[in-house]
Write an enzyme that holds these catalytic residues in place. Structure first.
Site, PDB file in Angstrom:
ATOM      1  N   ASP A   1      31.715 -13.991  23.036  1.00 50.95           N
ATOM      2  CA  ASP A   1      30.776 -13.518  22.015  1.00 50.95           C
ATOM      3  C   ASP A   1      30.038 -14.696  21.380  1.00 50.95           C
ATOM      4  O   ASP A   1      29.709 -14.664  20.203  1.00 50.95           O
ATOM      5  CB  ASP A   1      31.527 -12.725  20.938  1.00 50.95           C
ATOM      6  CG  ASP A   1      32.598 -13.561  20.250  1.00 50.95           C
ATOM      7  OD1 ASP A   1      32.850 -14.696  20.700  1.00 50.95           O
ATOM      8  OD2 ASP A   1      33.180 -13.083  19.256  1.00 50.95           O
TER       9      ASP A   1
ATOM     10  N   CYS B   1      33.071 -18.578  22.302  1.00 53.69           N
ATOM     11  CA  CYS B   1      34.147 -18.820  23.261  1.00 53.69           C
ATOM     12  C   CYS B   1      34.586 -20.285  23.295  1.00 53.69           C
ATOM     13  O   CYS B   1      35.773 -20.574  23.472  1.00 53.69           O
ATOM     14  CB  CYS B   1      33.750 -18.343  24.657  1.00 53.69           C
ATOM     15  SG  CYS B   1      32.366 -19.219  25.393  1.00 53.69           S
TER      16      CYS B   1
ATOM     17  N   HIS C   1      30.573 -20.331  29.485  1.00 58.56           N
ATOM     18  CA  HIS C   1      31.733 -19.555  29.059  1.00 58.56           C
ATOM     19  C   HIS C   1      33.010 -20.306  29.430  1.00 58.56           C
ATOM     20  O   HIS C   1      33.080 -20.934  30.484  1.00 58.56           O
ATOM     21  CB  HIS C   1      31.743 -18.169  29.707  1.00 58.56           C
ATOM     22  CG  HIS C   1      32.893 -17.319  29.235  1.00 58.56           C
ATOM     23  ND1 HIS C   1      32.868 -16.691  28.012  1.00 58.56           N
ATOM     24  CD2 HIS C   1      34.092 -17.044  29.786  1.00 58.56           C
ATOM     25  CE1 HIS C   1      34.023 -16.042  27.846  1.00 58.56           C
ATOM     26  NE2 HIS C   1      34.775 -16.249  28.903  1.00 58.56           N
TER      27      HIS C   1
END
Length: 403
Positions: free
Chosen positions: A177, A180, A390
């Site tokens: 979101d 991370c 990510h």
């Protein structure tokens, strides 16, 4: 340390092209945008080959910040180090990849089944679909589920995971979101914490908001995730509370001796959404404080790490004021940490962040350290990334590695 001449060129690059080559060569500050292009290609390959991977609406789709255009408008302040220019994010059209992923349906399922699944996904918007840190699973099992194809990218990812599996047995997926990087780093730091870091023991630690605000009036424009409409002048006490919470949680967890109890305490903390996001706001403010210290040190002629030059070489963050407006204020809202900001996070926490960059497998940058020249006494936390955007975390270090 001599300032490199290539900084002027670095300032012209878009922020997506912030060089990552400094990880490999501490004395080089050249722009190497092809690394991030490679990262984007890896991410694009995984997104486009929908037949080769399993869709994940929680950890994948939400973990990709939308591209944005930057509109430049002057924001001046007498207390700013220089003229502070605000780059306002403007939502761009959604990419064809995103549209195709959402519209692509399974031809072997009937329409009613597909609709039922969509309704179920919406109705179960509960904590089990919002796990900040998922339960651990075998790292190679995870790899096989995520990378099934025979494309060059899939093969490289599998090789990368195989290399990580020589050191770690399991992986825990991190909720994507735009927090991370914070979530993965802080979870790992707390999981292995055995004492309170020195910087958290300082008596002036909780006075940072008041002290900085007395020197830099532009910090009143600080934005909190929970209250984006309020200004720093109205909520400085809340920032102080977040810093106190960070010290309290770190102290409590570090005092737990039993490994299982320590892990349970970490899991419990990262299931408390209000406390969790408060900790991230504290981390962001610590990054701003570190950026101000580095900026002032450089202006006074003192030696600063190479990444600091790159941080302030961007046309969107030529000074701490711009860094706050155009980057830190957007973390968690419309974007995550860029790679050069991973260095800033590491310096703020005084931790070495070791990252397995899977798309860099078989290169010298497969295992990257932030910073690349850390202090010897800094603890090390380990993360995994497939695209520098990510992050997940490897856990359960293999017994042979521990020995």
């Amino acid at each position: 340390m001599t300032e490199p001449t290539s900084l002027s060129a670095g300032a012209e690059e878009k922020k997506e092209s912030v060089p990552t080559q400094l990880v490999k060569h501490t004395n080089e500050v050249g722009v190497a945008s092809e690394e991030l292009v490679s990262a984007n290609a890896a991410a694009g390959q995984k997104e486009q080959n929908t037949s080769e991977i399993r869709q994940d609406y929680v950890y994948r789709s939400s973990g990709r910040p939308e591209k944005r255009d930057m509109i430049k408008s002057p924001v001046t302040d007498q207390d700013a180090p220089r003229n502070c220019e605000l780059y306002v994010p403007v939502a761009s059209n959604r990419s064809a990849v995103e549209s195709s992923e959402e519209s692509e349906e399974d031809m072997y399922r009937d329409e009613e089944e597909i609709e039922r699944e969509k309704i179920l996904l919406c109705e179960t918007n509960s904590s089990e679909y919002k796990l900040s840190v998922s339960p651990e699973m075998d790292i190679m099992e995870y790899c096989r589920k995520e990378w099934r194809g025979n494309t060059p990218v899939a093969k490289r990812m599998r090789k990368g995971y195989e290399a990580v599996a020589q050191k770690f047995a399991s992986i825990r997926r991190i909720r994507g979101d735009n927090y991370c990087a914070f979530r993965a780093t802080l979870f790992q730091a707390l999981s292995q914490a055995s004492q309170l870091p020195r910087w958290l023991q300082s008596e002036d630690f909780t006075m940072l908001p008041e002290n900085l605000l007395s020197k830099y009036d532009w910090i009143k424009q600080w934005q909190l995730k929970q209250k984006p409409g309020k200004k720093m002048g109205e909520i400085s006490d809340e920032i102080k509370e977040y810093l106190i919470l960070l010290r309290k949680k770190w102290k409590n967890i570090s005092e737990i001796k039993d490994p299982l109890e320590k892990q349970e305490a970490c899991d419990k903390l990262f299931k408390n959404e209000e406390e969790e996001y408060s900790l991230y706001e504290a981390l962001k403010f610590l990054m701003l404080n570190t950026a101000i210290e580095l900026y002032n040190a450089d202006k006074s002629g003192r030696r600063v790490p190479v990444f600091s030059w790159l941080l302030f070489a961007r046309d969107t963050s030529s000074n701490p004021c711009q860094l706050m407006h155009n980057h830190l204020n957007h973390i968690g809202h419309s974007g995550g940490l860029e790679q050069v900001e991973m260095f800033l996070l590491a310096y703020a926490l005084q931790y070495t962040i070791q990252v397995y960059r899977l798309y860099k497998y078989s290169t010298d940058e497969f295992i990257t350290l932030y910073p690349n020249d850390p202090e010897e006494d800094w603890p090390v936390v380990t993360l995994i990334t497939e695209d520098d955007r990510h992050y997940n975390i490897p856990v359960r270090m293999c017994q042979e590695t521990m020995l």
